[in-house]
Enzyme design. Structure first.
Site, PDB file in Angstrom:
ATOM      1  N   GLU A 171       0.266  -4.031  37.677  1.00 15.88           N
ATOM      2  CA  GLU A 171       1.173  -4.876  38.445  1.00 15.88           C
ATOM      3  C   GLU A 171       0.336  -5.767  39.350  1.00 15.88           C
ATOM      4  OE1 GLU A 171       3.841  -2.581  40.831  1.00 15.88           O
ATOM      5  OE2 GLU A 171       5.097  -2.000  39.128  1.00 15.88           O
TER       6      GLU A 171
ATOM      7  N   ARG B 148      -2.501  -7.946  45.586  1.00 14.11           N
ATOM      8  CA  ARG B 148      -3.109  -6.659  45.256  1.00 14.11           C
ATOM      9  C   ARG B 148      -2.702  -6.263  43.852  1.00 14.11           C
ATOM     10  NH1 ARG B 148       0.168  -1.853  45.796  1.00 14.11           N
ATOM     11  NH2 ARG B 148      -1.726  -0.638  45.851  1.00 14.11           N
TER      12      ARG B 148
ATOM     13  N   TYR C 165     -10.926   6.617  42.212  1.00 19.95           N
ATOM     14  CA  TYR C 165      -9.736   5.876  42.620  1.00 19.95           C
ATOM     15  C   TYR C 165      -9.004   6.624  43.708  1.00 19.95           C
ATOM     16  CZ  TYR C 165      -5.179   3.646  42.455  1.00 19.95           C
ATOM     17  OH  TYR C 165      -4.023   3.001  42.792  1.00 19.95           O
TER      18      TYR C 165
ATOM     19  N   HIS D 179       8.547   4.286  50.622  1.00 22.02           N
ATOM     20  CA  HIS D 179       7.315   4.901  50.125  1.00 22.02           C
ATOM     21  C   HIS D 179       7.248   6.409  50.316  1.00 22.02           C
ATOM     22  CE1 HIS D 179       6.306   0.614  50.424  1.00 22.02           C
ATOM     23  NE2 HIS D 179       5.646   0.866  49.317  1.00 22.02           N
TER      24      HIS D 179
END
Lengths: 150, 313
Positions: free
Chosen positions: B241, B199, B17, B169
């Site tokens: 999410e 996403r 990942y 971010h």
């Protein structure tokens, strides 16, 4: 922040310093004397806000302001100068020592002051320990203080 | 009964990942999804909004037109995909919206703020499980100008409001340095009306609170210290999410919907391929990422649990 330099060609100069910031202005004072430009040089000791307000408000257009000193001093004089009608473009600032910054508590949104070396502080509003972070909000003009679970 | 398949699975074929722009075209074009948790989550949302308005809702004054676009988009979505649960009647500019699940009817004049008790975004957000974020596009950037956020994964709407994309971010490790943030920003700014994207983002959560706000971290974060190999299956939850992105054609804003799903690890791993892949991913996950996801304190315990479960298969 712009470099602290003497800018030639102004109508008048005002040099304000606290005891820590005065030395840096001596060259500027000398330059103004050589240029035969009017200037005031004042080391602000225990002058009241009312005195400074009056003094600033008496200045004419084209007067350029230099402030040199510790952060608390600078914050106070800059605020008074802006209130008297000086713009950011009509002043230069030199900060001596550490700048205190604002930290927002992530739990109660209370605002705390901190200096660069602080890694943790206790929120003066709700009493939790906050970790200083680099996450910055321009809206709140403050950094974010995180809680920890340890 | 929640089956493990009700959880949107966030991983692709790769067992490693990393951060990426893993957005895909959203073919169904539905901003909103209802699950069997609908009524519980709606009432939790409304309770949080009432008790903590400053934490859960923020808007800049200039977002009103975009907020109405969101109302239009979501109501149309609801009556299109769930016609047996939501109804809309339009009469002379008057909209009558009915939620048959909550047995509520709202009547308002579309575009007229004074005909609603609360702001349009706040109003429609109280009828969906998703958190709703509005990013306005200006000066080559996206600005978080409004949002209704009740179920955040450890971030603060109050603090992040009115930030640009990079500022929001900046706490993510490695996000600044590798230009990923620029590429994602450029991608988002090119999203076109009528072509939404989706996403998925994942994390682990010690406990099962949906309202894992930064503001309450000192309460729910404590559970991280209680995780053991023995209780991990029950205590630790896999959190996904589903994030969807819609261009609002008139205001040129972007609506960002976030649907948070959660499933206990013991249910998640009933499906053996998920157990195998998640074990591999968690084992190889870089430290900076599991620190940021808040897994550091109990990652070892979860790995031990998953390993023991793998041996049983």
């Amino acid at each position: 922040m712009k470099e602290f330099l003497y800018t030639k060609g102004k109508r008048k100069y005002i040099f304000c310093a606290d005891s820590k910031g005065a030395e840096l202005l001596y060259n500027f004072v000398q330059q103004a004397m050589e240029d035969k430009v009017p200037f005031d040089f004042m080391i602000i000791g225990d002058k009241s806000d009312a005195f400074l307000e009056h003094w600033y408000s008496q200045q004419k257009m084209g007067t350029f302001l230099y402030l040199s000193g510790q952060w608390e001093f600078i914050k106070r004089l800059k605020k008074l100068a802006l209130e008297a009608g000086f713009s950011e473009y009509e002043m230069q600032i030199n900060i001596v020592g550490q700048i205190s910054k604002k930290l927002v508590c992530c739990e109660c949104y209370g605002v705390n002051e901190f200096i660069d070396d602080d890694l943790h502080l206790t929120c003066k509003h709700c009493g939790i320990v906050l970790e200083v972070s680099s996450h910055y909000s321009r809206r709140l003009e403050a950094y974010l203080g995180y809680t920890s679970i340890s | 009964m929640i089956s493990h398949f009700s959880l949107p699975y966030p991983f692709s074929d790769s067992n490693v990942y990393k951060y990426s722009n893993n957005a895909a075209l959203l073919h169904t074009k539905n901003a909103i999804e209802l699950t069997d948790r609908y009524l519980d989550e709606i009432s939790l949302k409304r309770e949080l909004l009432t008790k903590h308005p400053e934490r859960c809702y923020h808007s800049s004054p200039h977002t009103m037109a975009a907020q109405w676009e969101i109302v239009d988009l979501i109501i149309n979505n609801l009556v299109t995909y769930y016609p047996d649960k939501f109804e809309l009647e339009k009469k002379d500019g008057q909209w009558i919206f009915s939620n048959l699940l909550t047995k509520e009817t709202a009547s308002f004049k579309f575009g007229d703020r004074t005909t609603l008790e609360i702001e349009p975004l706040d109003f429609i957000g109280r009828h969906v499980q998703e958190d709703l974020i509005l990013m306005m596009q200006r000066d080559g950037d996206l600005i978080l100008d409004a949002g209704q956020l009740c179920f955040p994964a450890n971030w603060s709407l109050y603090f992040n409001s009115e930030m640009n994309f990079k500022e929001i971010h900046s706490p993510i490790p490695g996000f600044q340095s590798d230009f990923l943030v620029d590429r994602i920003l450029q991608f988002l700014m090119r999203i076109e009306a009528g072509t939404p994207w989706e996403r998925k983002n994942w994390s682990l959560m010690a406990g099962s609170r949906l309202d894992s706000s930064l503001e309450t971290f000192s309460e729910w974060g404590q559970a991280r210290k209680r995780v053991t190999k023995e209780n991990a299956g029950e205590l630790v939850h896999f959190r996904v999410e589903v994030q969807k992105l819609f261009r609002l054609p008139k205001s040129n804003g972007i609506l960002f919907t976030i649907h948070s799903h959660m499933l206990s690890l013991e249910k998640f791993i009933q499906h053996t391929p998920w157990l195998e892949q998640f074990y591999a991913i968690l084992r190889e996950l870089p430290k900076a990422i599991y620190d940021y996801k808040g897994i550091s304190l109990y990652r070892e315990q979860v790995l031990d649990y998953l390993e023991a479960e793998l041996k049983k298969r």
